[in-house]
Write a protein that holds these residues in place. Structure first.
Motif: not given
Length: 696
Positions: A57-75
């Motif tokens: 983890f490099d302290d960037h939110v974008e790194t966390l987004a890689t772990r999120l289930h894609p359909p849930d990101i917009p919500r």
């Protein structure tokens, strides 16, 4: 997804330098998101939830987004963006994380926005936690709640149906309850079919909601390969949980049902007292299989239907027996009345409870009498039960016997009252007896506590005939008041006599006089034909569900052909001045009706003399007979019969004598007279020539 989790504990301003150990103990991770730099600090528990090692983890939110289930990101972006834009202080959301092994885990986040003095959001601190078990439990609770709701709904419908079945009195009532829109179809059944066991076979009595029976299945054997037959034969419910199972088990029946798109079915035996009386099938189009609870509800419902059917079948059997008993008490046929049209009707009461309560004591009768006369009677025995019907039958027969013996109307009714009193049934009865000579139209009424008769005129008008009456039968004997007044009426050709019981007149809350006026209006507005009029009057009682039975007798006098003859007879008992008066009235009315008005006084005087001689000089009653002989030489004949064989003889009365002038009067006024021996007595007769042909 909106926040449905628990609230996180408040965080200190210098977090995460001193992370709260309570979060770790509750397996919650924490984060601190600097909105100005976009950097995010996360503790070890939070990284573990995202399945990230510290070095990944490099302290960037974008790194966390890689772990999120894609359909849930917009919500999730929408939830955070709305909180920032609308000035909210916190937000919450559920989202899914895809772990290294590819599995999805539900996670919940709760964020708190820190704003500066201008209201701008500068920092978000919050927590994350694993929500997989929470949502699984919630989903299970929702599914259980849905099942509970469906079960309650089915139970409510079953209870409603059971309550409706409790009021069903006939088999058709049961069928109507099951087929109506609020019945079993609310349980999801697309169609139903019901059959009754008759003579070792099953006869279908209901199919719905379309009402189309499958050809060849209206009557089937219990051993034939049909689901209802199996249920009836084995006394066990047959649950069919899929179209394939239906087609495999019942290949003969399935092709006829495939167009209904049936997905499952339940065939229940209808068992009463350990004996199958029928079966019912429920066909479903929106379910596959049955839960244990659903099966229990359907089996209980089948038991209730069976009990209702058995009760309805017993009710119909008792009702048929009651009606047969009632009809057996009424006359099977009526005598033909010359010169008159007669119609009779009976309608049973409409009462709840046992069918025996619908049996009443109302009756009608038409009694042939000598000389072409007829006795018409309607009566009403107190009560609505089999005893009332039995008493009615006895009373009708006795009254008929007394009338046929030749007694006067008053004597007939009085003797019937004594008979009823001696039966010791504690019942009384009302009665209206009318003795009619159709040839002359003379009617003699006796009323014992009954409603008055009506007369419909030839022009369509109708009037009530007030008849002075006595006490009801049984009561008059109890109170030793057996004198019944007799009232005479002349029924003209074309007029109709209406005799009925109070069930056609009396209504709850309505004055009896108003009821009589209403009946008179109905009669006046009705058809002239007596059968059509009787049907209309009975239909009037049926339309208002009369709670009392109704007996109705209509008699319409037809016009006699000109010059036709006639005959009248009356009994005059010794010491009965009322009978003597009625006999005189009868003679007067008959002579006028037969077209001999010019000689009416002579005929009445001679007849009165003959009756008086018979009563004074013999023992027993005098029997008066009047005859009219048609033809060119029309004549009227008067006969007075008594029980003495001693012949009358003329003698001189003398200047001061009070007897001996009777036969002189007869000899002077009658055209011819004579004496005939008859049985144990004699008949003194005289004839009067009537000039012209003045028949009515």
């Amino acid at each position: 997804m909106a926040d449905r989790g628990v609230s996180a504990p408040s965080l200190p301003d210098d977090w995460p330098d001193r992370p709260d150990p309570i979060l770790a103990l509750n397996r919650m991770g924490s984060f601190d998101w600097d909105l100005d730099t976009g950097l995010t600090q996360m503790d070890a528990q939070a990284l573990a939830l995202f399945d990230l090692r510290p070095d990944e983890f490099d302290d960037h939110v974008e790194t966390l987004a890689t772990r999120l289930h894609p359909p849930d990101i917009p919500r999730l972006d929408e939830v955070v963006g709305r909180a920032l834009k609308e000035g909210g202080e916190n937000y919450g959301a559920y989202f899914r994380i895809r772990r290294r092994d590819g599995s999805l885990r539900w996670t919940h986040t709760q964020g708190y926005l820190r704003r500066d003095d201008t209201g701008r959001a500068r920092r978000i601190i919050g927590i994350v936690r694993d929500a997989t078990q929470e949502l699984r439990d919630s989903r299970a609770r929702s599914e259980q709640a849905a099942r509970d709701s469906a079960r309650r709904r089915q139970a409510d419908v079953a209870q409603t149906t059971m309550a409706a079945l409790a009021h069903a009195r006939t088999v058709q009532d049961v069928i109507d309850v099951l087929r109506e829109s609020e019945g079993l179809t609310r349980m999801g059944a697309a169609s139903l079919v019901m059959g009754l066991v008759e003579g070792g076979r099953i006869r279908l009595v209901a199919e719905g909601p379309t009402g189309d029976f499958i050809p060849g299945t209206q009557i089937t054997g219990i051993d034939e390969p049909y689901p209802m037959s199996d249920a009836v034969r084995t006394l066990s419910p047959q649950f069919i949980e899929s179209p394939g199972e239906f087609a495999a088990r019942y290949p003969i029946l399935w092709p006829h049902l495939s167009h209904l798109r049936i997905t499952s079915a339940a065939y229940l035996p209808l068992v009463a007292q350990a004996r199958p009386i029928g079966g019912i099938g429920l066909l479903y189009g929106d379910r596959h299989g049955f839960t244990a609870e659903e099966r229990d509800i359907l089996v209980a419902l089948g038991s209730t239907i069976a009990q209702s059917l058995q009760r309805a079948m017993l009710y119909e059997q008792e009702s048929d027996l009651a009606q047969e008993l009632q009809q057996a008490m009424l006359p099977r046929s009526l005598p033909r009345v010359p010169d008159a049209d007669v119609a009779v009707r009976y309608r049973a009461a409409v009462l709840g409870g046992s069918p025996g309560r619908n049996i009443g004591g109302d009756w009608y009768d038409l009694i042939p009498l000598p000389g072409g006369r007829v006795g018409a009677v309607v009566g009403d025995v107190q009560g609505h039960d089999t005893q009332a019907a039995a008493v009615m039958g006895q009373l009708r027969i006795v009254l008929r016997a007394y009338a046929a013996e030749g007694h006067t109307p008053a004597t007939v009714v009085a003797r019937a009252s004594v008979f009823l009193h001696e039966l010791d049934t504690h019942r009384f009865a009302t009665c209206l007896y009318a003795e009619l000579d159709p040839a002359t139209g003379v009617v003699q009424f006796v009323r014992a506590g009954h409603v008055d008769p009506l007369v419909r005129h030839a022009d369509g008008g109708c009037r009530r005939v007030p008849v002075e009456g006595g006490l009801p039968l049984g009561l008059s004997a109890l109170f030793d008041s057996l004198e019944y007044p007799v009232q005479t009426l002349e029924l003209d050709p074309g007029q109709t006599l209406v005799l009925c019981t109070d069930g056609l007149v009396e209504q709850p809350g309505l004055d009896p006089d108003d009821g009589m006026r209403g009946l008179a209006e109905q009669v006046a507005a009705g058809p002239e034909d007596v059968d059509d009029l009787a049907d209309r009057l009975i239909a009037r009682a049926a339309a208002r569900d009369a709670a009392d039975d109704v007996a109705l007798l209509l008699l319409r006098r037809r016009a006699r052909p000109r010059g036709a003859g006639g005959r009248l007879r009356a009994h005059v008992a010794p010491g009965d001045p009322e009978a003597l008066r009625e006999a005189r009235h009868m003679v007067r009315a008959a002579v006028r009706a037969w077209g001999a008005r010019d000689r009416a006084d002579e005929i009445e005087l001679v007849t009165d003399e003959l009756i008086t001689n018979a009563l004074m000089h013999t023992e027993g009653a005098a029997v008066l007979t009047l005859r009219s002989f048609p033809g060119p030489d029309r004549r009227l004949r008067t006969e007075v019969e008594d029980s003495s064989s001693a012949l009358p003889r003329r003698r001189e009365a003398g200047a001061s004598g009070v007897s001996g002038r009777g036969l002189l009067l007869v000899d002077r006024l009658a055209d011819v007279w004579g004496v005939e021996a008859r049985g144990g007595g004699k008949v003194v007769w005289c004839e009067f020539a009537v000039p012209g042909d003045e028949g009515p």
